[in-house]
Design a protein around this motif. Structure first.
Motif, PDB file in Angstrom:
ATOM      1  N   TYR A 583      -2.534  19.037  14.634  1.00 52.24           N
ATOM      2  CA  TYR A 583      -3.069  19.460  15.936  1.00 52.24           C
ATOM      3  C   TYR A 583      -2.213  18.985  17.106  1.00 52.24           C
ATOM      4  O   TYR A 583      -1.829  19.769  17.972  1.00 52.24           O
ATOM      5  CB  TYR A 583      -4.508  18.956  16.084  1.00 52.24           C
ATOM      6  CG  TYR A 583      -5.048  19.120  17.491  1.00 52.24           C
ATOM      7  CD1 TYR A 583      -5.517  20.348  17.932  1.00 52.24           C
ATOM      8  CD2 TYR A 583      -5.052  18.051  18.386  1.00 52.24           C
ATOM      9  CE1 TYR A 583      -5.982  20.521  19.227  1.00 52.24           C
ATOM     10  CE2 TYR A 583      -5.512  18.211  19.680  1.00 52.24           C
ATOM     11  CZ  TYR A 583      -5.968  19.443  20.108  1.00 52.24           C
ATOM     12  OH  TYR A 583      -6.411  19.612  21.377  1.00 52.24           O
ATOM     13  N   LEU A 584      -1.914  17.702  17.141  1.00 52.55           N
ATOM     14  CA  LEU A 584      -1.280  17.136  18.331  1.00 52.55           C
ATOM     15  C   LEU A 584       0.132  17.675  18.540  1.00 52.55           C
ATOM     16  O   LEU A 584       0.514  18.053  19.649  1.00 52.55           O
ATOM     17  CB  LEU A 584      -1.251  15.607  18.227  1.00 52.55           C
ATOM     18  CG  LEU A 584      -0.640  14.889  19.419  1.00 52.55           C
ATOM     19  CD1 LEU A 584      -1.421  15.144  20.692  1.00 52.55           C
ATOM     20  CD2 LEU A 584      -0.545  13.383  19.150  1.00 52.55           C
ATOM     21  N   ASN A 585       0.902  17.705  17.465  1.00 50.94           N
ATOM     22  CA  ASN A 585       2.287  18.148  17.589  1.00 50.94           C
ATOM     23  C   ASN A 585       2.379  19.593  18.044  1.00 50.94           C
ATOM     24  O   ASN A 585       3.287  19.985  18.754  1.00 50.94           O
ATOM     25  CB  ASN A 585       3.015  17.998  16.255  1.00 50.94           C
ATOM     26  CG  ASN A 585       4.516  18.060  16.421  1.00 50.94           C
ATOM     27  OD1 ASN A 585       5.103  17.161  17.016  1.00 50.94           O
ATOM     28  ND2 ASN A 585       5.143  19.114  15.941  1.00 50.94           N
ATOM     29  N   GLN A 586       1.414  20.389  17.584  1.00 52.80           N
ATOM     30  CA  GLN A 586       1.486  21.819  17.835  1.00 52.80           C
ATOM     31  C   GLN A 586       0.713  22.232  19.087  1.00 52.80           C
ATOM     32  O   GLN A 586       0.670  23.411  19.411  1.00 52.80           O
ATOM     33  CB  GLN A 586       0.950  22.581  16.616  1.00 52.80           C
ATOM     34  CG  GLN A 586       1.692  22.274  15.313  1.00 52.80           C
ATOM     35  CD  GLN A 586       3.163  22.620  15.386  1.00 52.80           C
ATOM     36  OE1 GLN A 586       4.010  21.745  15.471  1.00 52.80           O
ATOM     37  NE2 GLN A 586       3.460  23.906  15.368  1.00 52.80           N
ATOM     38  N   ALA A 587       0.102  21.265  19.759  1.00 56.62           N
ATOM     39  CA  ALA A 587      -0.727  21.604  20.919  1.00 56.62           C
ATOM     40  C   ALA A 587       0.146  21.831  22.140  1.00 56.62           C
ATOM     41  O   ALA A 587       0.998  21.003  22.475  1.00 56.62           O
ATOM     42  CB  ALA A 587      -1.738  20.496  21.190  1.00 56.62           C
ATOM     43  N   LYS A 588      -0.086  22.954  22.811  1.00 61.93           N
ATOM     44  CA  LYS A 588       0.578  23.207  24.074  1.00 61.93           C
ATOM     45  C   LYS A 588       0.249  22.080  25.039  1.00 61.93           C
ATOM     46  O   LYS A 588      -0.899  21.687  25.155  1.00 61.93           O
ATOM     47  CB  LYS A 588       0.136  24.556  24.647  1.00 61.93           C
ATOM     48  CG  LYS A 588       0.873  25.706  24.041  1.00 61.93           C
ATOM     49  CD  LYS A 588      -0.004  26.819  23.528  1.00 61.93           C
ATOM     50  CE  LYS A 588      -0.625  26.495  22.171  1.00 61.93           C
ATOM     51  NZ  LYS A 588      -0.568  27.572  21.191  1.00 61.93           N
ATOM     52  N   ASP A 606      -6.984  11.428  10.451  1.00 68.54           N
ATOM     53  CA  ASP A 606      -6.096  12.450   9.917  1.00 68.54           C
ATOM     54  C   ASP A 606      -6.038  12.306   8.402  1.00 68.54           C
ATOM     55  O   ASP A 606      -5.853  11.210   7.883  1.00 68.54           O
ATOM     56  CB  ASP A 606      -4.689  12.313  10.508  1.00 68.54           C
ATOM     57  CG  ASP A 606      -3.848  13.542  10.225  1.00 68.54           C
ATOM     58  OD1 ASP A 606      -3.920  14.493  11.020  1.00 68.54           O
ATOM     59  OD2 ASP A 606      -3.140  13.565   9.205  1.00 68.54           O
ATOM     60  N   ILE A 607      -6.234  13.427   7.732  1.00 63.21           N
ATOM     61  CA  ILE A 607      -6.161  13.435   6.262  1.00 63.21           C
ATOM     62  C   ILE A 607      -4.907  14.211   5.909  1.00 63.21           C
ATOM     63  O   ILE A 607      -4.793  15.393   6.234  1.00 63.21           O
ATOM     64  CB  ILE A 607      -7.426  14.092   5.673  1.00 63.21           C
ATOM     65  CG1 ILE A 607      -8.645  13.273   6.102  1.00 63.21           C
ATOM     66  CG2 ILE A 607      -7.330  14.198   4.162  1.00 63.21           C
ATOM     67  CD1 ILE A 607      -9.951  14.025   6.022  1.00 63.21           C
ATOM     68  N   ASN A 608      -3.945  13.545   5.279  1.00 62.67           N
ATOM     69  CA  ASN A 608      -2.619  14.126   5.213  1.00 62.67           C
ATOM     70  C   ASN A 608      -1.823  13.522   4.074  1.00 62.67           C
ATOM     71  O   ASN A 608      -2.013  12.365   3.719  1.00 62.67           O
ATOM     72  CB  ASN A 608      -1.880  13.825   6.522  1.00 62.67           C
ATOM     73  CG  ASN A 608      -0.954  14.953   6.920  1.00 62.67           C
ATOM     74  OD1 ASN A 608      -0.333  15.568   6.071  1.00 62.67           O
ATOM     75  ND2 ASN A 608      -0.863  15.207   8.213  1.00 62.67           N
ATOM     76  N   TYR A 609      -0.911  14.304   3.516  1.00 58.44           N
ATOM     77  CA  TYR A 609      -0.008  13.745   2.509  1.00 58.44           C
ATOM     78  C   TYR A 609       1.235  13.177   3.171  1.00 58.44           C
ATOM     79  O   TYR A 609       1.966  12.418   2.587  1.00 58.44           O
ATOM     80  CB  TYR A 609       0.375  14.792   1.453  1.00 58.44           C
ATOM     81  CG  TYR A 609       1.134  15.962   2.030  1.00 58.44           C
ATOM     82  CD1 TYR A 609       2.513  15.891   2.214  1.00 58.44           C
ATOM     83  CD2 TYR A 609       0.485  17.131   2.403  1.00 58.44           C
ATOM     84  CE1 TYR A 609       3.217  16.934   2.768  1.00 58.44           C
ATOM     85  CE2 TYR A 609       1.182  18.185   2.952  1.00 58.44           C
ATOM     86  CZ  TYR A 609       2.545  18.082   3.137  1.00 58.44           C
ATOM     87  OH  TYR A 609       3.240  19.125   3.690  1.00 58.44           O
ATOM     88  N   ARG A 610       1.496  13.595   4.427  1.00 60.88           N
ATOM     89  CA  ARG A 610       2.685  13.052   5.084  1.00 60.88           C
ATOM     90  C   ARG A 610       2.326  12.550   6.469  1.00 60.88           C
ATOM     91  O   ARG A 610       1.366  13.020   7.092  1.00 60.88           O
ATOM     92  CB  ARG A 610       3.800  14.095   5.167  1.00 60.88           C
ATOM     93  CG  ARG A 610       3.614  15.134   6.235  1.00 60.88           C
ATOM     94  CD  ARG A 610       4.766  16.122   6.266  1.00 60.88           C
ATOM     95  NE  ARG A 610       4.447  17.242   7.139  1.00 60.88           N
ATOM     96  CZ  ARG A 610       4.896  17.362   8.400  1.00 60.88           C
ATOM     97  NH1 ARG A 610       5.698  16.464   8.915  1.00 60.88           N
ATOM     98  NH2 ARG A 610       4.527  18.386   9.141  1.00 60.88           N
ATOM     99  N   MET A 611       3.097  11.617   6.954  1.00 59.76           N
ATOM    100  CA  MET A 611       2.853  11.061   8.272  1.00 59.76           C
ATOM    101  C   MET A 611       3.475  12.007   9.287  1.00 59.76           C
ATOM    102  O   MET A 611       4.666  11.919   9.579  1.00 59.76           O
ATOM    103  CB  MET A 611       3.470   9.656   8.344  1.00 59.76           C
ATOM    104  CG  MET A 611       3.115   8.887   9.590  1.00 59.76           C
ATOM    105  SD  MET A 611       1.355   8.550   9.861  1.00 59.76           S
ATOM    106  CE  MET A 611       1.069   7.162   8.758  1.00 59.76           C
ATOM    107  N   ASP A 612       2.664  12.933   9.784  1.00 59.78           N
ATOM    108  CA  ASP A 612       3.155  13.826  10.828  1.00 59.78           C
ATOM    109  C   ASP A 612       2.735  13.258  12.182  1.00 59.78           C
ATOM    110  O   ASP A 612       2.195  12.155  12.262  1.00 59.78           O
ATOM    111  CB  ASP A 612       2.676  15.265  10.593  1.00 59.78           C
ATOM    112  CG  ASP A 612       1.161  15.417  10.695  1.00 59.78           C
ATOM    113  OD1 ASP A 612       0.483  14.483  11.170  1.00 59.78           O
ATOM    114  OD2 ASP A 612       0.652  16.487  10.287  1.00 59.78           O
ATOM    115  N   THR A 613       2.990  14.006  13.247  1.00 55.35           N
ATOM    116  CA  THR A 613       2.737  13.454  14.583  1.00 55.35           C
ATOM    117  C   THR A 613       1.255  13.160  14.786  1.00 55.35           C
ATOM    118  O   THR A 613       0.899  12.110  15.338  1.00 55.35           O
ATOM    119  CB  THR A 613       3.264  14.424  15.657  1.00 55.35           C
ATOM    120  OG1 THR A 613       4.691  14.492  15.529  1.00 55.35           O
ATOM    121  CG2 THR A 613       2.914  13.962  17.059  1.00 55.35           C
ATOM    122  N   THR A 614       0.385  14.054  14.334  1.00 57.41           N
ATOM    123  CA  THR A 614      -1.045  13.811  14.507  1.00 57.41           C
ATOM    124  C   THR A 614      -1.468  12.572  13.725  1.00 57.41           C
ATOM    125  O   THR A 614      -2.202  11.716  14.233  1.00 57.41           O
ATOM    126  CB  THR A 614      -1.864  15.035  14.050  1.00 57.41           C
ATOM    127  OG1 THR A 614      -1.341  16.193  14.696  1.00 57.41           O
ATOM    128  CG2 THR A 614      -3.328  14.874  14.399  1.00 57.41           C
TER     129      THR A 614
END
Lengths: 955, 337, 260
Positions: A583-588, A606-614
């Motif tokens: 969400y955060l990385n892709q938010a305008k 955040d539920i994720n397999y990788r540490m992305d920006t969100t």
């Protein structure tokens, strides 16, 4: 962590890298310790002519060993690329080595090219994420500031308790509508999606949209056709004789499908590419039209004018299938309705008339929402397309009426839409425009392949409507090889009925839905400086919410508020749970979000397999299974098959599948409720008595949906499309859908025929799902009248003229949104850092050289990155392919630092026939093409490189 | 001469520039130590510097008298270093600085992506995927003083013996395509093996099998039923790369014909080419424009509604059209049973 | 390309390791200049006999006292002729200053200590296996060069030890007259090789060669054990300068000496 979890990690001491060494990717010589073959060589090699013969072939075994494996599993990727590609994952010694397209989609018929091999370069290196440095291996709880990357490793029990306590607090202290859930695109992995949407549903939480928020929704489709999005499957491209790539760079963004277009060309199609930049698709086109950004509607409407002027439109089709013969009152620009001529009822309000040539008078047309005749068959009616007449209203008052067609003709008569006018405005040569319109007039079937390039503009609804008009006038909609086919986002889940029943078990009316564009705009400090008809957008938002057209959660007393308070509402969201999304990385405007919304939220999970920006900016990160460690199913608009995700290996490290994560969370919430002795409560707004002490029982449907495989089978067995299929039966090869649910779809699945939408309307004459029951180009909602958008029209971009360059952030070839943006295998094939592309002319103008660091900025923020000079880029624009993670390579800001949310009022309306709020279907889009920026060379400090190694030259 | 010759045809009018071939090959063969920088299969934008940088201007191959022509051994800078990223520090270690690569790239295997010719009004580029050409007269083989490079008699595949190579790199200098790579860890030259272990099992080369653009055709050149025979010998629409280097490449290209220039929508490629003829001739030799004209004629016929035999073949509807593999002719070595 | 020219290329390629290229190429095993045919040119190398009980391991230490006692013999080095057009193979006239000392153990094993000048240290840096992703060490473990060549040295002896009527070809022996090679390459380490003619060099994988090498301020010192060597066994030496892109036959070499 339980003992069981420990056990699953056995054997993982051997890393993929080490395995590769053993497997033969390295240490080649080590495999051959025998000197036997070598001992012979010294005596024989002297006489050998290696061009003819070579005696020492034993070593060849080396590479054969490398092409060997212990186990193969079938899976795919949950990344909203619209690909939906079945892959095989090869396992050796308990480690996933590599993947390869399964390439076993059965053909549709012998004439059509098949779908194999389906999958791109990104799918070919997903394994990197399974074992990569970005992998989230354990539950993590934030130990520093949000975004700092300092974590405390937690047990599952601790992490789940942390989340459960706060969610329960919110529900009981602040109301269930303060918990917000965000996940995207069910089609790419519906089971994983449903795991959390069920929980949102059962907790009374707010469930956010994504398809409109990401501006993948083409609003012109709900407006014109009354559908979310309908497109032919890509094999149908092969049936076309004229393909226009319009805002869609298929060679980059539809990699698995692009071949159908280039093969169609060999099959006799001409291909035109309309795009500001000369790109990977333009190179294979028969005609390339380097259009000026934001002027596409001009070209489309000039085409319409040409077709009408030359009389080469498909008149019978237009009369039967579109609203162009409908009568419009000249006094108020409203359709002439049956209610104007007689008693006013719900039905007569939604019944529309044409001028009938046989009776020389107005005649109601069948098929509209108010008509009892649910057909498009005209019978004896002969609608007239052109003319002006006088009709007498019920009160006896005469009123002048004309047809939509006549109004359209008039509107198109301005110089802008002439061939020369359009050429000038679009920056094209007249000869090219002539060729383009000529092809539309003469080649059938003809289709527009449409994408985000044009759909991400503020006036996307107008652009869509103008383009649809071209293919409707030529009678191409609802025919194989024709139509307006929009592919952005894997939006459509074929087995829809089963999915919905699993995702929101008590139905849509019992769910709090939220359009994310509005939610993000209102709950952050972002402000669109533009005035629309003199008013700020907040005025229109509040009006829409007050009218009940669009929801805005949490609930507030809208009547008591003024527009200025929208960004600081008394009741605000408190928790955000994100899974299957970034969400955060892709938010305008994500810088603004970090400054405002992010500060207000008490809990971000955040539920994720990788540490992305969100994930990086969250409070709790729960380790999810990767795509190769889960059970799920996958489908797309681009083809008519379904295939599975599988546990090629059980979830690695301490990760769990989404299904298991939410199952465990449900149990934990139950525990908290019981421990605190919290009582059931009445959720009055939805009329639902919520007993969270049995949350897990409800979530798992009393144990019937205990596992993800149960859930997958639930979807399959509750959908007409997948009748007779089970999850296990999908393991052999992808299966084509067997039927369509007529409630959800507008065509049948037919053996041997590529799916194309709207054959129900065009072949079976069933009405369109619009107010008029026809392809509706005329919208007489009062706001459309006010804004002058009753008919498709060109409007200039809603840009920021104080800056010189458009900031263009399209989909590209190297990532699917943010996924793979950080994959080193792919970064090595780019330039390794976020890149902005600029034309040769602009590079000169702004004094930047190729590979320079540059600062790009506007009133919203700034980004510092590398620049690449691309001759194919159009002057006046900077392009950065989107999705770069905020943490990678930017010396300042990110690609979303320059963007902000611009809501268009015409997309806020409701209560108009088919145009009323539906999640991901009708609601304001988060467009982002109209942003402008400036650029300069950056000479400031650059972060140290990752290497500590000194460059030791060895030359 | 080999008894049979495996060959590949790549139709550049179908290439998406997506690099799936590159990744397919990388993950299959060159993911080991010392191999990160090397791409047995790469895709480059043309015109452009290529990979390694300016390989096509380094010489190599044979002169008209059949002598090895001078060339050079490209330094790592001409290939570009394989970038590494320290994600651990930023994502899990609390480091505040952005994740950066270990070097700032000033060249790389795809550094010129999408750049092409710098013509403001009519920019032009196309994609050129490259593997080892498994030449009829391999310059690498000729240059190896140890005879550690050989051409298989049964199928024409050229291999570097990974037991006998001593890492002298004469082969790398000699190859006009620079399609041999030095593995520092193994101290050996390594190259594309035309996926013989896959072909032996009846599966096409990884780069072909995984190509979503479906532009690769594989078969035995002398097998009249094979698509490569039809395209190269029968229809004569596919040409080798840099034929003037005298090595007899066995990878063939259907040359690209780009869209007409702006304002000339019906102009043929030869009337008013967007892509300068000299760019094509330099890469594919003097016959290239004949092929382009012939293909364009076929295309126009097809677009007028007739069927074209050669285009129908290039459509390549399924695997059985694109590949004619012959595991039966491939002899496996004694230990390879 | 025609067949004749192929042969010509082949012939030129073979003409390595000798000053009169064509003549040698025709009959590599009877190369007049450097074989036993001209016995009067025999160069003697006399090893220092080690005291009884001296172990090989001890002598492998470069600082062992025996080495300073062993006679130091300067090597006469030649440069191989150009093989390929293209610049870097030209003989620039430079020769390293090289010496050899020999020690013979009581069992008959000979240890060879070579030292030579080479101002630049060029090592092939046989890059260590790359650690797994995520390891900070990964950044220093990619090769930083693929076009560099390493300094190296080799000692060549006929497999048939003892006096010879005619020497094997200097170009890695010849058919019927195989040679053993004791080889060290900077960064790669020591290897035992054998050959029976130009281009036939073969790694003896099972025969591990122990040796020791050290970079000095001026160049390199390397000690190699070459096994049992009866008196009058021919021996020759080669030195590769990585900086000059030496490898293969591009090297400095000596003609045959004899170990007495």
């Amino acid at each position: 962590m339980s003992k069981g979890d420990d056990k699953r990690n056995d054997g993982q001491g051997l890393t993929r890298r080490q395995l590769l060494q053993v497997a033969g990717g390295a240490g080649l010589a080590a495999l051959f310790s025998s000197d036997k073959a070598s001992a012979l060589q010294e005596f024989e090699i002297a006489d050998v002519d290696p061009l003819k013969r070579y005696p020492y072939r034993g070593w060849e075994e080396l590479y054969r060993r490398q092409f060997s494996w212990d186990k193969v599993g079938r899976s795919t990727h949950s990344v909203n690329c619209t690909g939906s590609c079945s892959w095989k994952v090869y396992v050796k010694n308990g480690v996933m080595l590599r993947e390869e397209q399964a390439a076993d989609y059965p053909p549709i018929n012998a004439e059509l090219p098949d779908y194999n091999p389906r999958g791109c370069q990104k799918g070919a290196c997903y394994v990197e994420y399974v074992y990569g440095a970005q992998r989230v291996k354990y539950p993590l709880i934030r130990a520093g500031e949000r975004g700092e990357g300092r974590w405390r490793k937690a047990s599952w029990d601790e992490a789940l308790a942390y989340v459960a306590e706060r969610l329960v607090d919110n529900i009981y202290k602040h109301g269930p509508d303060t918990n917000t859930f965000f996940s995207v695109i069910p089609a790419m992995s519906p089971v994983s999606f449903c795991s959390g949407s069920r929980m949102a549903h059962l907790l009374g939480g707010v469930f956010c949209s994504f398809y409109d928020w990401y501006c993948d929704l083409p609003p012109g489709q709900p407006i014109t056709w009354g559908v979310q999005t309908e497109a032919c499957e890509c094999a149908d491209w092969f049936n076309s004789k004229f393909i226009v790539l319009w805002g869609s760079n298929i060679s980059e963004t539809r990699i698995p499908d692009a071949h159908f277009a280039w093969e169609a060309r060999y099959h006799g199609a001409r291909v035109a590419c309309v795009s500001p930049d000369y790109n990977a698709s333009a190179v294979h086109a028969d005609q390339y039209l380097p259009i000026k950004p934001g002027t596409d509607a001009v070209l489309a409407l000039a085409t319409c004018r040409y077709l009408i002027e030359q009389g080469v439109y498909d008149a019978p089709y237009v009369k039967e299938q579109t609203d162009l013969p409908l009568l419009v009152r000249e006094d108020n620009q409203r359709f002439l309705r049956m209610s104007d001529l007689g008693p006013k009822t719900k039905l007569t309000e939604a019944t529309f008339l044409c001028w009938d040539a046989s009776t020389e008078g107005p005649k109601p047309l069948p098929g509209s929402q108010g008509s009892v005749d649910k057909t498009l068959k005209l019978g004896s009616i002969e609608p007239v397309l052109t003319g002006r007449w006088t009709v007498r209203l019920a009160d006896g008052k005469p009123v002048r009426v004309t047809t939509v067609f006549e109004r359209l003709k008039k509107q198109l008569s301005v110089p802008l839409y002439s061939i020369s006018g359009a050429a000038r405005r679009c920056g094209l040569s007249e000869a090219d425009v002539k060729q383009f319109v000529h092809d539309f007039a003469t080649r059938k079937p003809a289709m527009i392949i449409h994408g985000a390039g044009t759909n991400h503009w503020y006036h996307n609804d107008l652009l869509n409507r103008a383009m649809i008009l071209v293919v409707a006038l030529t009678g191409n909609v609802g025919k194989n090889g024709g139509g307006f086919n929009h592919y952005v986002g894997q939006e459509r889940i074929w087995p829809e009925h089963g999915f919905k029943a699993l995702a929101f078990p008590r139905g849509g009316k019992k769910q709090r839905w939220q359009n994310t564009t509005m939610w993000t705009y209102c709950h952050s400090q972002m402000q669109d400086p533009h005035r629309i008809n003199g008013k700020p957008i907040e005025h229109y938002i509040l009006e829409s919410v007050r009218q009940g057209w669009m929801p805005l959660w949490p609930e507030n007393n809208w009547q008591a508020l003024n527009a200025g308070q929208l960004h600081n509402l008394p009741r605000k969201p408190r928790a955000l749970i994100v899974w299957r999304a970034n969400y955060l990385n892709q938010a305008k405007g994500n810088e603004a979000i970090l400054r405002s919304l992010w500060k207000q939220l008490d809990l971000i999970v955040d539920i994720n397999y990788r540490m992305d920006t969100t994930a990086l900016y969250s409070d709790v990160v729960l380790p999810a299974a990767s795509y190769y460690e889960k059970t799920d199913i996958n489908s797309t608009d681009c083809h008519s098959y379904i295939h599975p995700f599988s546990k090629v290996l059980d979830p690695l490290y301490e990760s769990k599948t989404d299904w298991d994560v939410f199952g465990a969370l449900a149990q934990k919430i139950e525990q908290v409720i019981k421990k605190r002795k919290l009582q059931p409560f009445e959720d009055k707004k939805l009329g639902w008595k919520r007993d969270l002490s049995r949350l897990y029982a409800d979530w798992s449907d009393d144990g019937k949906l205990k596992t993800d495989e149960d859930a997958a089978n639930f979807i399959l067995s509750h959908s007409a499309e997948t009748k007779g299929m089970t999850y296990q039966s999908l393991q052999d090869h992808p299966r084509r859908f067997v039927a369509t649910d007529p409630k959800a779809w507008n065509s049948d699945i037919e053996v041997g025929r590529a799916y194309t939408p709207f054959t129900h309307q065009v072949e079976k004459k069933r009405p369109w799902r619009t107010l008029t029951g026809r392809q509706q180009f005329y919208v007489d909602h009062p706001w459309y009248v006010d804004f002058g958008e009753t008919l498709p029209v060109h409007k200039d971009p809603q840009d920021d003229p104080q800056y010189p360059l458009y900031w263009n952030t399209p989909h590209g070839r190297w990532s699917i949104h943010s996924t793979w943006r950080d994959n080193r295998y792919l970064l090595r094939l780019q330039r390794g850092l976020p890149l902005a592309y600029i034309s040769t002319a602009d590079a000169k103008k702004y004094g930047v050289a190729d590979n320079d660091w540059v600062k790009i900025h506007n009133g919203q923020g700034a980004a510092v990155c590398k620049v690449k000079i691309r001759p194919g880029e159009q002057p006046g624009r900077i392009t950065m392919y989107h999705g770069w993670e905020k943490f990678l390579g930017f010396q300042k800001g990110g690609w979303q630092s320059l963007t902000y949310i611009k809501i268009k009022p015409t997309q806020l309306i409701g209560g108009y026939g088919h145009l009323s709020f539906r999640l991901n279907y009708w609601g304001p889009t988060g467009n982002n093409r109209d942003v402008k920026v400036t650029i300069e060379k950056y000479t400031g400090p650059v972060a140290a490189l990752a290497s500590s190694a000194k460059k030791k030259a060895l030359k | 001469m080999s008894k049979h010759q495996y060959a590949m045809v790549m139709d550049l009018n179908k290439c998406l520039g997506c690099h799936t071939c590159t990744l397919a090959c990388k993950k299959q063969w060159t993911d080991g130590d010392g191999m990160a920088y090397m791409y047995w299969n790469n895709v480059e934008t043309r015109p452009g510097q290529g990979y390694p940088r300016n390989f096509d201007r380094m010489g190599g191959g044979f002169d008209v008298r059949g002598n090895l022509r001078p060339s050079k051994l490209p330094p790592l800078e001409d290939y570009g270093e394989a970038l590494e990223y320290d994600y651990g520090q930023r994502l899990f270690g609390g480091s505040k600085k952005p994740v950066m690569p270990h070097v700032l790239a000033d060249y790389g295997p795809n550094f010129d992506e999408d750049m092409g010719g710098d013509d403001t009004r009519n920019p032009y580029h196309f994609y050129l995927p490259r593997i080892c050409n498994h030449c009829t007269h391999p310059a690498c083989l000729e240059a190896c003083p140890r005879k550690a490079i050989y051409k298989r008699a049964e199928d024409g595949i050229v291999l570097v013996d990974q037991e006998r190579c001593r890492g002298y790199r004469h082969c790398i200098r000699a190859c006009p395509y620079k399609k041999l790579y030095f593995n520092v860890v193994e101290s050996m030259s390594q190259k594309c093996i035309f996926c013989y272990p896959r072909l032996e099992k009846g599966r096409p080369n990884a780069c072909a099998a995984q190509c979503p653009g479906r532009l690769r055709f594989v078969g035995i050149l002398d097998d009249q039923e094979s698509p490569v025979h039809k395209l190269v010998v029968q229809h004569k629409v596919a040409l080798g790369l840099l034929p003037q280097r005298g090595t007899g490449p066995n990878v063939y290209y259907v040359p690209p014909f780009l869209p007409p220039k702006a304002g000339h929508p019906r102009a043929t490629v030869s009337q008013d080419p967007r892509l300068p003829v000299k760019v094509l001739e330099r890469l594919f030799g003097p016959r290239v424009m004949d092929v382009v004209r012939s293909l364009e004629g076929e295309l126009r016929r097809a677009q007028r509604g007739s069927r074209s035999e050669v285009l129908d073949l290039l459509i390549g509807r399924n695997d059985s059209v694109r590949y004619a593999l012959r595991p039966d002719i491939m002899k496996r070595s004694a230990s390879g049973k | 390309m025609n067949k004749e020219s192929l042969i010509l290329v082949g012939a030129v390629t073979v003409a390595l390791g000798a000053l009169i290229a064509v003549a040698i190429a025709r009959k590599p095993h009877r190369s007049g200049l450097s074989t036993g045919a001209t016995k009067q040119t025999v160069l003697k190398l006399t090893p220092l006999a080690a005291p009884k009980g001296t172990s090989q391991k001890a002598v492998l230490s470069l600082g062992h006292a025996l080495w300073s006692k062993a006679p130091q013999i300067p090597l006469r080095l030649s440069r191989t002729p150009p093989l390929y057009a293209g610049g870097h193979n030209r003989d620039d006239g430079h020769r390293p200053s090289a010496t050899v000392r020999l020690v013979k153990l009581t069992g008959g094993e000979v240890m060879v200590r070579l030292s030579w000048t080479d101002p630049t240290e060029d090592t092939s840096k046989r890059t260590k296996r790359i650690a797994d992703v995520g390891s900070p060490k990964i950044y220093s473990r990619h090769p930083r060069s693929v076009s560099g060549f390493a300094d190296a040295v080799a000692v060549m002896l006929p497999r048939k030890r003892g006096p010879h009527d005619s020497y094997p070809s200097l170009m890695m022996g010849h058919k019927g007259a195989p040679v053993d090679l004791y080889f060290w390459r900077a960064g790669l380490g020591f290897q035992k090789l054998s050959a029976a003619g130009r281009g036939t060099t073969t790694l003896r994988r099972r025969e591990k060669l122990g040796g020791v090498a050290r970079r000095t301020s001026q160049g390199w010192v390397v000690v190699l054990p070459v096994g049992k060597v009866p008196a009058r066994t021919p021996v020759s030496f080669a030195i590769w300068d990585g900086k000059r892109r030496h490898r293969d036959g591009l090297k400095y070499f000596t003609v045959w000496y004899e170990i007495w």
